[in-house]
Design a protein around this motif. Structure first.
Motif, short mmCIF file in Angstrom:
data_model
loop_
_atom_site.label_atom_id
_atom_site.label_comp_id
_atom_site.label_asym_id
_atom_site.label_seq_id
_atom_site.Cartn_x
_atom_site.Cartn_y
_atom_site.Cartn_z
N HIS A 194 0.84 -1.20 0.00
CA HIS A 194 0.00 0.00 0.00
C HIS A 194 0.87 1.25 0.00
CE1 HIS A 194 0.87 0.05 4.34
NE2 HIS A 194 0.51 1.31 4.32
N GLY A 195 2.07 1.11 0.45
CA GLY A 195 3.04 2.19 0.54
C GLY A 195 4.37 1.57 0.92
N GLY A 196 5.38 2.38 0.87
CA GLY A 196 6.71 1.88 1.21
C GLY A 196 7.39 1.29 0.00
N ASP A 197 8.66 1.51 -0.07
CA ASP A 197 9.52 0.89 -1.08
C ASP A 197 10.81 0.55 -0.36
OD1 ASP A 197 11.15 3.24 -0.99
OD2 ASP A 197 10.02 4.14 -2.61
N HIS A 212 3.57 -3.67 8.72
CA HIS A 212 2.26 -3.05 8.43
C HIS A 212 1.83 -3.46 7.01
CE1 HIS A 212 -0.89 -0.34 9.44
NE2 HIS A 212 -0.53 0.63 8.62
N PRO A 213 1.50 -4.76 6.84
CA PRO A 213 1.15 -5.25 5.51
C PRO A 213 -0.27 -4.88 5.11
CG PRO A 213 0.87 -6.99 7.11
CD PRO A 213 1.43 -5.81 7.86
N SER A 214 -0.53 -4.95 3.82
CA SER A 214 -1.88 -4.68 3.31
C SER A 214 -2.17 -5.61 2.14
CB SER A 214 -2.00 -3.23 2.86
OG SER A 214 -1.33 -3.02 1.63
N SER A 215 -3.38 -5.48 1.65
CA SER A 215 -3.72 -6.14 0.39
C SER A 215 -2.93 -5.45 -0.71
CB SER A 215 -5.22 -6.01 0.12
OG SER A 215 -5.95 -6.65 1.13
N PRO A 216 -2.75 -6.09 -1.85
CA PRO A 216 -2.01 -5.46 -2.95
C PRO A 216 -2.86 -4.33 -3.58
CG PRO A 216 -2.81 -7.62 -3.62
CD PRO A 216 -3.13 -7.47 -2.17
N ASP A 217 -2.70 -3.12 -3.06
CA ASP A 217 -3.55 -1.99 -3.47
C ASP A 217 -2.76 -0.69 -3.39
OD1 ASP A 217 -5.80 -0.46 -4.16
OD2 ASP A 217 -6.46 -0.33 -2.07
N LEU A 218 -1.65 -0.62 -4.10
CA LEU A 218 -0.84 0.58 -4.10
C LEU A 218 -1.62 1.78 -4.63
CD1 LEU A 218 2.02 1.49 -3.33
CD2 LEU A 218 2.73 0.99 -5.67
N ALA A 219 -2.41 1.59 -5.69
CA ALA A 219 -3.17 2.69 -6.28
C ALA A 219 -4.22 3.24 -5.31
CB ALA A 219 -3.83 2.25 -7.58
N GLY A 220 -4.81 2.37 -4.50
CA GLY A 220 -5.83 2.81 -3.55
C GLY A 220 -5.30 2.98 -2.14
N VAL A 260 2.80 -7.54 14.10
CA VAL A 260 2.21 -7.27 12.79
C VAL A 260 0.90 -6.55 13.02
CG1 VAL A 260 1.19 -8.31 10.71
CG2 VAL A 260 3.25 -9.32 11.73
N LYS A 261 0.69 -5.45 12.29
CA LYS A 261 -0.58 -4.72 12.35
C LYS A 261 -1.06 -4.48 10.91
CE LYS A 261 -2.92 -0.48 13.42
NZ LYS A 261 -3.24 0.03 12.08
N PRO A 262 -2.09 -5.20 10.49
CA PRO A 262 -2.60 -5.01 9.13
C PRO A 262 -3.02 -3.55 8.88
CG PRO A 262 -3.52 -6.99 10.08
CD PRO A 262 -2.82 -6.26 11.19
N HIS A 263 -2.89 -3.13 7.65
CA HIS A 263 -3.20 -1.75 7.25
C HIS A 263 -4.60 -1.63 6.65
CE1 HIS A 263 -2.71 2.19 5.38
NE2 HIS A 263 -3.22 1.66 4.28
N GLY A 264 -5.23 -0.51 6.89
CA GLY A 264 -6.42 -0.06 6.18
C GLY A 264 -7.53 -1.07 6.04
N ALA A 265 -7.94 -1.29 4.79
CA ALA A 265 -9.07 -2.18 4.51
C ALA A 265 -8.80 -3.60 4.99
CB ALA A 265 -9.38 -2.18 3.01
#
Length: 130
Positions: free
Chosen positions: A36-39, A60-68, A106-111
């Motif tokens: 979702h962010g980070g490089d 802080h992982p997320s679903s594959p949603d860099l655009a959103g 681990v803390k999931p991000h956003g959605a």
């Protein structure tokens, strides 16, 4: 009480937040892992700041949603979610090791965090991820 903050969410030329200014006030840094962010460079810099200030580090992982920016629910099979989590956590864990640090949570991000709270299957996958 521990104060944590989502950090390391810049990527490429997109600048998000001011990690250096907030890090001295934190107990824990939830570091974005690239979906979702980070490089890699942002992750490295955020980890160095955390080490410098004695701040605990969490993935802080997320679903594959860099655009959103990880704010959209993405339908993933349990296997897809598991491997996406492992990929992100392992990337940050490896970079933390190079920086002389360790991940502590681990803390999931956003959605993904919201999805986990409403769906027991998603929650179970996340709880087993390493």
């Amino acid at each position: 009480m521990l104060l944590n903050c989502d950090l390391g969410e810049s990527y490429g030329e997109r600048r998000i937040g001011n990690d250096a200014a907030v890090m001295p006030f934190l107990d824990q840094a939830n570091v974005a892992c690239g979906f979702h962010g980070g490089d890699p460079l942002t992750m490295e810099r955020t980890l160095a700041l955390a080490v410098q200030h004695g701040v605990g580090i969490g993935a802080h992982p997320s679903s594959p949603d860099l655009a959103g920016f990880g704010r959209r629910s993405i339908a993933l099979s349990p296997d897809e979610l598991r491997t996406a989590l492992h990929y992100q956590i392992a990337a940050l864990d490896g970079m933390a090791a190079v920086a002389g640090a360790e991940l502590s949570y681990v803390k999931p991000h956003g959605a993904l965090y919201n999805d986990m709270m409403r769906d027991p299957v998603i929650r179970a996958v996340i709880m087993r991820a390493r």
